[in-house]
Design a protein around this motif. Structure first.
Motif, PDB file in Angstrom:
ATOM      1  N   UNK A  19       0.850  -1.186   0.000  1.00 12.03           N
ATOM      2  CA  UNK A  19       0.000   0.000   0.000  1.00 12.03           C
ATOM      3  C   UNK A  19       0.889   1.241   0.000  1.00 12.03           C
ATOM      4  N   UNK A  20       0.743   2.056  -1.027  1.00 12.17           N
ATOM      5  CA  UNK A  20       1.585   3.235  -1.213  1.00 12.17           C
ATOM      6  C   UNK A  20       0.712   4.481  -1.171  1.00 12.17           C
ATOM      7  N   UNK A  21       1.020   5.388  -0.276  1.00  8.80           N
ATOM      8  CA  UNK A  21       0.305   6.665  -0.176  1.00  8.80           C
ATOM      9  C   UNK A  21       1.170   7.739  -0.823  1.00  8.80           C
ATOM     10  N   UNK A  55       3.079   4.305  13.534  1.00  9.76           N
ATOM     11  CA  UNK A  55       2.547   3.171  14.299  1.00  9.76           C
ATOM     12  C   UNK A  55       1.987   2.069  13.401  1.00  9.76           C
ATOM     13  N   UNK A  56       1.410   2.458  12.264  1.00  8.64           N
ATOM     14  CA  UNK A  56       0.875   1.474  11.319  1.00  8.64           C
ATOM     15  C   UNK A  56       2.006   0.647  10.724  1.00  8.64           C
ATOM     16  N   UNK A  69      -6.281  -1.383   4.760  1.00 12.88           N
ATOM     17  CA  UNK A  69      -5.771  -1.956   6.003  1.00 12.88           C
ATOM     18  C   UNK A  69      -4.538  -1.299   6.576  1.00 12.88           C
ATOM     19  N   UNK A  70      -3.960  -0.339   5.875  1.00 10.45           N
ATOM     20  CA  UNK A  70      -2.768   0.327   6.402  1.00 10.45           C
ATOM     21  C   UNK A  70      -1.963   0.996   5.309  1.00 10.45           C
ATOM     22  N   UNK A  71      -0.712   1.310   5.628  1.00 11.97           N
ATOM     23  CA  UNK A  71       0.204   1.960   4.688  1.00 11.97           C
ATOM     24  C   UNK A  71       1.577   1.321   4.844  1.00 11.97           C
ATOM     25  N   UNK A  72       2.200   0.944   3.727  1.00 13.59           N
ATOM     26  CA  UNK A  72       3.554   0.387   3.747  1.00 13.59           C
ATOM     27  C   UNK A  72       4.601   1.401   3.312  1.00 13.59           C
TER      28      UNK A  72
END
Length: 286
Positions: A13-15, A143-144, A94-97
């Motif tokens: 997951x890329x923001x 934290x993620x 579900x989050x960010x990598x």
């Protein structure tokens, strides 16, 4: 620099901030080609302005490449909007990598306003977008990433003495032709972003989170081409957007990002040193 092996980015997951055009859009497309899932943040939601591109148009391009994405209209100067952005990423994926802090305040009258005429409001706005937004996003995603076993934070910056590997920085030019380079808010805030990355890297390394800064150089983005037409800027030495985008995907995928954490790099030099090949131009028309 010695080139590392690159890991598979499929499903990561890329923001990406500033994803409606320019380096942000090109980077998002490059990640999409590698199977990543994209969270796209940008303020531009409607076409018809001076510059082409909207966040929804980038999403459409990503989906045509077969990738998953989410477009989140975001004012980077608004703290609540940043919180909503990260929440949207969590809810959808579900989050960010990987966080790519690409957005910057590059359009507005303040860009060519002499120092003595620059308002405090405009000065603070540039810091809000260029430094405070990355600060807040890093706090929100750390934290993620920690819970997911690590992550990458990639800060797109501008010229710095360190990236040139010279004992002293080259003299700062006031302008090129009629194009002003005397933009104290932009350069001061970007240098603050550099130092933020430097100082956060040791703390975040304990959680396997790398913080890497990239200076893209003079890039043939839409806004640079527009300013060239307006101010007579010579863009013959500008590199294509695919150059910084490819280096960003490398830092996102390299096996050992801790070799680079806390440091600043220059896109064109690193691309040539490591023999990286830029991705092809976007397959989908802008």
């Amino acid at each position: 620099m010695e080139r590392q092996e690159e890991l598979d980015l499929a499903g990561k997951v890329v923001l990406v901030t500033g994803a409606s055009r320019g380096i942000g859009r090109q980077t998002a497309l490059d990640f999409a080609r590698r199977g990543a899932r994209l969270v796209l943040a940008a303020r531009t939601t409607e076409s018809g302005g001076v510059l082409p591109g909207t966040v929804s148009e980038t999403l459409a391009q990503i989906e045509k490449l077969g990738a998953e994405g989410l477009a989140v209209p975001t004012d980077l100067a608004d703290e609540a909007a940043l919180e909503d952005l990260v929440e949207a990423a969590i809810e959808r994926f579900g989050g960010v990598d990987i966080l790519v802090n690409n957005a910057a305040a590059t359009a507005g009258d303040f860009w060519s306003t002499p120092f003595l005429e620059l308002s405090r409001e405009d000065w603070l706005y540039q810091f809000d977008v260029n430094v405070h937004a990355p600060f807040t996003l890093i706090q929100l995603v750390t934290p993620i990433m920690r819970a997911r076993g690590g992550g990458r934070i990639l800060n797109v910056t501008t010229g710095s003495g360190e990236v040139f590997r010279l004992p002293e920085e080259p003299p700062k030019l006031e302008k090129v032709g009629d194009f002003s380079l005397a933009v104290p808010g932009y350069y001061a805030s970007k240098r603050a972003l550099d130092r933020l990355g430097n100082t956060l890297a040791p703390e975040l390394a304990q959680w396997n989170i790398a913080v890497i800064g990239l200076m893209p150089g003079l890039v043939a983005t839409e806004i640079v081409e527009w300013r060239a037409r307006e101010s007579g800027l010579d863009t013959s030495v500008a590199v294509p957007m695919s150059v910084p985008a490819r280096v960003l995907t490398y830092f996102a995928a390299c096996v050992n990002p801790m070799e680079y954490t806390g440091r600043l790099f220059w896109a064109q030099r690193e691309l040539e040193d490591m023999g990286l090949e830029p991705d092809e131009a976007p397959a989908v028309p802008a």
